[in-house]
Design a protein around this motif. Structure first.
Motif, PDB file in Angstrom:
ATOM      1  N   GLU A  65      10.510 -24.806   1.959  1.00  0.00           N
ATOM      2  CA  GLU A  65      10.183 -26.182   2.311  1.00  0.00           C
ATOM      3  C   GLU A  65       8.682 -26.432   2.455  1.00  0.00           C
ATOM      4  O   GLU A  65       7.875 -25.511   2.590  1.00  0.00           O
ATOM      5  N   ASP A 148       8.837 -31.784   4.282  1.00  0.00           N
ATOM      6  CA  ASP A 148      10.224 -31.634   4.728  1.00  0.00           C
ATOM      7  C   ASP A 148      10.307 -31.389   6.229  1.00  0.00           C
ATOM      8  O   ASP A 148      11.297 -31.757   6.867  1.00  0.00           O
ATOM      9  N   ALA A 176       9.808 -36.712   4.240  1.00  0.00           N
ATOM     10  CA  ALA A 176      10.770 -37.153   3.235  1.00  0.00           C
ATOM     11  C   ALA A 176      12.082 -37.529   3.931  1.00  0.00           C
ATOM     12  O   ALA A 176      12.355 -37.079   5.046  1.00  0.00           O
ATOM     13  N   GLY A 179      13.984 -35.329   6.429  1.00  0.00           N
ATOM     14  CA  GLY A 179      13.023 -34.392   6.996  1.00  0.00           C
ATOM     15  C   GLY A 179      13.114 -34.330   8.499  1.00  0.00           C
ATOM     16  O   GLY A 179      13.623 -35.249   9.158  1.00  0.00           O
TER      17      GLY A 179
END
Length: 270
Positions: A65, A148, A176, A179
């Motif tokens: 991530e 993320d 995002a 997230g």
């Protein structure tokens, strides 16, 4: 009778336990010089290793991530992540302390190029008094929806309410959809206020039940800040971040058996 085979999750937990234990004692990873150890008590390696476990278990951090470490300081959380995040992952560390950022850039980035660091020139009376931008107007230098996971470890404990609202809005912007934001704080609720009233809390915040923000040291208000839990949640919710699960309360207020020292929250962007 032979033991049942371990599940995939059990094997992952065992590997994480081994990694955290190894990182807490290894002497082959960088440690900043004593003069930079200006924020945070305790063993540098052990605390970083502890929080790697929290990031994975509580925030579901995956090795691939994109991670923003907001308030990365001297890399206490960063160094363990160098051993967990994949080469294809992305890590950005930002902090208002220019000296801390410079050390991280020298000691970490040359070996782990996916780990980069930026100085955020926001005013803070303790860590960047000569900064150029007020915290309530801070803007993170990243595109929207570009991370993320955002890490916010021992940052809310040094911010006033206006700064909390601003950072919550910026965190929501750079996350995002789906997230997560992993955050620690001193949360004021019934048990915490009871601990403050009986003198069990450390830091020793004043016993003022009517106030939603408390400062442990009136001469340095942002050295340790406690926020009313409901008010803090409202600030994040207004930014579009809801708490993913109940908080994991820490031991700072005198609670027994806490998950860590500070309280832990994980927020999620819808």
């Amino acid at each position: 009778m032979s033991a049942a085979p371990l599940s995939r999750q059990d094997r992952r937990d065992d590997r994480l336990d081994w990694l955290c234990a190894h990182l807490a004692t290894t002497r082959f990873l960088p440690v900043p010089p004593p003069e930079l150890m200006t924020c945070g008590d305790g063993d540098y390696r052990a605390i970083g290793a502890e929080f790697l476990g929290h990031f994975v278990r509580r925030a579901g951090l995956d090795p691939t991530e994109r991670v923003l470490d907001l308030g990365c300081g001297i890399g206490r959380m960063t160094v363990p992540l160098t051993q967990y995040l994949a080469e294809t992952a992305r890590y950005e560390g930002v902090d208002v302390d220019a000296a801390a950022i410079a050390w991280c850039a020298r000691a970490i980035t040359p070996v782990y190029p996916q780990f980069t660091f930026r100085h955020l020139d926001v005013i803070h009376p303790l860590y960047n008094p000569a900064g150029t931008l007020a915290a309530e107007h801070a803007a993170l230098p990243f595109a929207s929806a570009s991370f993320d996971v955002v890490l916010l470890v021992s940052v809310l404990t040094h911010l006033d309410r206006a700064a909390v609202r601003r950072y919550a809005a910026e965190i929501a912007r750079v996350l995002a959809p789906g997230g997560r934001c992993f955050a620690t704080a001193f949360l004021l609720n019934g048990p915490a206020r009871a601990g403050i009233a009986t003198g069990s809390a450390r830091p020793a915040f004043p016993d003022r039940p009517e106030e939603t923000v408390l400062h442990a040291d009136p001469e340095a208000p942002l050295a340790a800040v406690a926020h009313d839990e409901d008010a803090l949640l409202a600030s994040f919710l207004a930014a579009g971040l809801r708490r993913r699960r109940p908080a994991a309360y820490g031991t700072w207020s005198g609670r027994k058996g806490g998950a860590s020292f500070q309280d832990i929250c994980v927020f999620e962007r819808g």
